[in-house]
Motif scaffolding. Sequence first.
Motif, PDB file in Angstrom:
ATOM      1  N   GLY A  36      54.014  15.119  53.218  1.00 61.51           N
ATOM      2  CA  GLY A  36      53.106  16.086  52.612  1.00 61.51           C
ATOM      3  C   GLY A  36      51.763  15.523  52.227  1.00 61.51           C
ATOM      4  N   ARG A  39      47.235  18.611  52.253  1.00 60.00           N
ATOM      5  CA  ARG A  39      47.368  19.845  51.474  1.00 60.00           C
ATOM      6  C   ARG A  39      46.157  20.727  51.748  1.00 60.00           C
ATOM      7  N   ASP A  67      47.400  24.970  46.179  1.00 53.49           N
ATOM      8  CA  ASP A  67      47.558  24.304  47.468  1.00 53.49           C
ATOM      9  C   ASP A  67      48.970  24.498  48.003  1.00 53.49           C
ATOM     10  N   GLY A  68      49.039  24.526  49.325  1.00 51.05           N
ATOM     11  CA  GLY A  68      50.305  24.387  50.017  1.00 51.05           C
ATOM     12  C   GLY A  68      50.354  23.036  50.706  1.00 51.05           C
ATOM     13  N   ILE A  69      51.509  22.680  51.206  1.00 46.98           N
ATOM     14  CA  ILE A  69      51.713  21.404  51.874  1.00 46.98           C
ATOM     15  C   ILE A  69      51.867  21.655  53.361  1.00 46.98           C
ATOM     16  N   ASP A  97      55.101  24.029  47.227  1.00 45.15           N
ATOM     17  CA  ASP A  97      55.394  22.740  46.604  1.00 45.15           C
ATOM     18  C   ASP A  97      56.892  22.477  46.463  1.00 45.15           C
TER      19      ASP A  97
END
Length: 438
Positions: A36, A39, A67-69, A97
């Motif tokens: 990850g 982001r 944020d997303g990963i 997350d």
Amino acid sequence: MDIYGASTFRVAAVDLNGQMRGKRVPASYATKLEGGAVRMPLSVLNVDIMGADIEDSPLVFETGDADGILRPTNRGAMPLPWLDSVQPLVPMMMYLDDGTPFYGDPRHALKIVLERYHARGWQVIASTELEFTLVDDAGKRPRHVRDPRSGRRVVASEILSLSQMDTFDPFLSALYDGCAAMGIEAQTTTSEAGVGQFEITLNHQDALRAADDTWFFKSLIRGLANKFGMAATFMAKPFPGDSGNGMHMHFSVLDAEGANIFNDGGPRGTDALRHAVAGCLKALRPSTLIMAPHANSFERMVPGAHAPTAISWAYENRTAAIRIPGGAPAARRIEHRVAGGDINPYLTFAVILGAALTGIEDGVEPPAPITGSAYDQDLPQLSEDWATAINDFEASAQMKRIFDPRLIRNLVMTKRQELEHMSQLPVENHWKVYLEKV
């Protein structure tokens, strides 16, 4: 992950309009992607076709624009043959997350549909036929492409013309080489009815990989055309009065033993085939927004102009929206002929395959297949215009059985924002938004 010795590489996920959204990152990230390291805001996959944020987006006020990963798909690094530098692409998907798939990622939407097939012990095999138009975009407006040998402008269509393919052989040969480098199994090429228009068929394969290849292929064609001094567009209707660009999707379903569940040993097909057809027919009007997602899309949706607009199915009849091709019974399949070339492949695959599965689940029987031209019959129609298509999609109970309600909400908000923007532009300037994006 092997990134071909590059000092940097690209990572990208797909947004709701089928655009690549991502970053250029240093080579050191290659070993960190699964963990990850990259982001992006979740809202990035929900921008409009111009790349602007959606006003009053729930992704902002519900999550604080969190944020997303990004994590890689199983495709690995891919070369980008249209670039002069070594700059590989690693396709990615968006996660929250806590590790759950992001509901607004179109590739996740397709995976969810395919998991429902897998739960039955089934695998979907699919392919696409993609039409695109080569365009001279050097002036103030797009014009028909020039013959690379003579420099004269191409002025007429050349249906199934080998000489037309000779004219553009350097580009088409580079395209096949590019497909091989990227692991895209391109099959046949034909010269089509539009001026400077071609169609290329991609190989039958697992449906998720087929959608991936369709997404990559569109970027490859656009990038290579620029290297050859042209533009390539999948706009549904690049030139008024000329043939539009479509995308036909073929699919069949294999059971756990590898047998085609649509094959009854004859030309008619099984009950499962008819139920799948019925599900697709029921979804045609509410899924018009997926098949025709842009303002220009509806320039193609004209009866009698090679784009099916009537809700119908038939055996070996290209005027019908849903066609059952002939051939060996073991290869019995459904051909969905409605979508324009300007679609998001993942959403299109998801809605077609999801609709087919709802038909199978419900055991719905379709009406009798049509004979003769669908254009000459009094048949129910797709959504008549863009605004109606948005409303029909939003209100459909069947769409809610296929897509996460939050993805439906995000797409509807995106399209209403685009509708407002495009309504303020003269129609003759719409190409400036769409030519090399869709």
